[in-house]
Motif scaffolding. Sequence first.
Motif, mmCIF file in Angstrom:
data_model
loop_
_atom_site.group_PDB
_atom_site.id
_atom_site.type_symbol
_atom_site.label_atom_id
_atom_site.label_comp_id
_atom_site.label_asym_id
_atom_site.label_seq_id
_atom_site.Cartn_x
_atom_site.Cartn_y
_atom_site.Cartn_z
ATOM 1 N N VAL A 62 201.755 129.647 112.526
ATOM 2 C CA VAL A 62 200.623 130.514 112.792
ATOM 3 C C VAL A 62 199.683 130.070 113.750
ATOM 4 O O VAL A 62 199.533 128.878 114.266
ATOM 5 N N GLU A 113 193.124 130.062 109.405
ATOM 6 C CA GLU A 113 192.921 130.946 108.337
ATOM 7 C C GLU A 113 194.032 131.679 107.642
ATOM 8 O O GLU A 113 194.235 132.458 106.796
ATOM 9 N N ASP A 114 195.058 131.762 108.664
ATOM 10 C CA ASP A 114 196.276 132.415 108.403
ATOM 11 C C ASP A 114 197.356 131.503 107.400
ATOM 12 O O ASP A 114 198.323 132.143 107.212
#
Lengths: 480, 240
Positions: free
Chosen positions: A311, A315-316
């Motif tokens: 990622v 946040e992902d």
Amino acid sequence: MKTIYLIAFDELRYWRRSKTAWTVLVTLLLISVCAAVVSNSEVSRRADERLAQQAEADAIFQAQPDRHPHRMVHYGHYVYRTASPLAVIDSGIDSMVGTSVFLEGHRQNSATFAAARETGLLARFGSFSPAFTLQTLLPLLLILCGFASVTREKENKTLYQLVGQGVGNSSLLFGKSLALWFVALLALLPLFLLGFDSTANEEFGFRSSLYSMTFGYLIYLSIWVLLIVSVSALLRTSAQSLSVLLGLWIITVVLMPRIASAYAGVSAPSPSQIETNLRVAETMRSGGDSHDIEDTAFADLRSLTLAEYDVEKIEDLPFNYRGLVAFRGEEADTEVLTQFAQERMEQELRQKQIADSFSVLSPVVAIRSFSMALAGTALQDHHHFLRAAEDYRYNMVQTFNRLQMAEMTLAEDLARNDSDESGRRTRVDSSAWTDMPVFELRSLDHAQRWQAGSNPGLTMGLWLFASFVLLLLSARRLHA
Amino acid sequence: MSNCALRASDLEVIRGGNAVLSGMSFEVKQGEVFALLGGNGAGKSTTLLTFMGLLQPNGGIAEVLGQSAAKEPVAVRNQIAYLPENAALYDHLTAWENLTYFLSLSQVRPDQASLSAALDSVSLPIQSRGKPLKSYSKGMRQKVAIALALLRETPVLLLDEPTSGLDPSAVEDFHNIIERLAKQGVAVLMVTHDLYGACHVAHRVGILRAGQLVEVFEADEDGSIEIATVRDLFLQQQAA
């Protein structure tokens, strides 16, 4: 053999009929019983107190409402060291070191609430415990009973009569020793019964340790018995015998243990608490602040994690990255803290080894170490408690860190202080700490205690052998 | 077979650098009473202690019934009853207890009747027998010690100033006991200052001076020794 019994029996009869000896004997038994009673009530009270405090601490901890897990990390928890059942005989270093530890994130707190610190200087000098009675007072009372056991026969010329009846010197000295040994046994009995009662549930092999401990005390007291009778046989007058034996008692019982501790402290000095704390803080600072996910110390962790999950942004990630930083930060902090704790423990063990080496000069140093080891109140038991508390702390903190990772997103976590609602979203259900297993200290087993006591035990064996040889030599030199 | 119970041959004992006994020789036969007379420091007690194996001779030999006192002291002591000058008994014990205890140590188990008989023979008052010896006079203690020596029933009796502290009647009783024992075959070696007592009870009297036996007087056919002769020589030796 019959001659030895006859002489022993007459010696006991003499003590029974002599006011002085009788007073000493009664005092000895009284002290022994008093020590047993006082210690039993004191140790039981302390043990009950600790159990109650532990239960209260557990209840307070478990009663915490839904919270953010990291708040629980800093809320912390107290754990208490449960008393060894044989602490009724020898409280060892229990009264000198802390019995509870406050567990929290990023810290290893020292054990606190030592009984001796609470009760003042007198308790540090030596409490009125059965071990103190056996190690310190009993030899003195045995000296008062037995210093004239042979010199009396010389002074009253009854040695001629004894020898004239065909009594050999060795039989005479063994008979005198047997009588004194019987007195020692009598004084040991109440304390053994106390230990037997307190180890009734047979947990962690404490009953076996009691037997070994009793055997150790029998060896220790036998050493004194043989020394007393030998000195009495070697010297001409009772006054000489008393002076020499009291001198021996002062040197070996009063001075030598203190010299041993002082020498150990000087030859292997411990760094001060402030100095250690500064070094720990400095080392931990270089590992980064795990509360700050932007700390450069965690740059590698970020890039590796992003790569692992393929990622672009934290946040992902499928979990709260802030929790991961806290987790890894705690891991690194614990490594540093454990290393320092290990160094401190090794330092303390080095000091103990140096102090123990004085056991070749004093049997008291040997029995003290042996007794504490078997009672489960020695330094190794304290270290065992600190390690167990640290394991518990680490697991507790990492459980909360995992909850932080799993139970909220990074965005929710970062916004937790924005509003009441945001705060509520990051709170974890209180069942997480209600269901957490309580701290239970599993004592070392008998084999571990025995191993710790083996060296001083061996030294006592050598002392016994030397005392026995001295008795035989004094029998050869004894003449009417 | 020789009936020699005690034999000192060229006995030499040095204590504190001084020769206490120098080349002393004598024998005591079974059933014989031999008294050694001598002043203070003549070596009387040293002779007894050497026979007990309590002192090692620097030369010569002390034998009891053919056994060397120096080499086999315990075996020798089992053949000897020794009565020291000051009755060495336990103050905390009664007469009965002293006798029972010391006799048990020498493996002798007398019955109550024998104990009573022994105490009767030394005229120890019955009412005193159950009291601790700390309440006894010197003479009473001596009587208990004599009773103990009698009860041992050994073939050899060594006596160090045995009548010291005894009243005249008890001395007379004691002499009778010694004569009776001698008739039973017991060899008695007695060291004493009591010239009259020695001449009265002994078959032979030796004069000891500076560790040497200077003269031995034997009883004549009617069993008596000329006291005046012994006294003159004794005093002469003391003055020399």
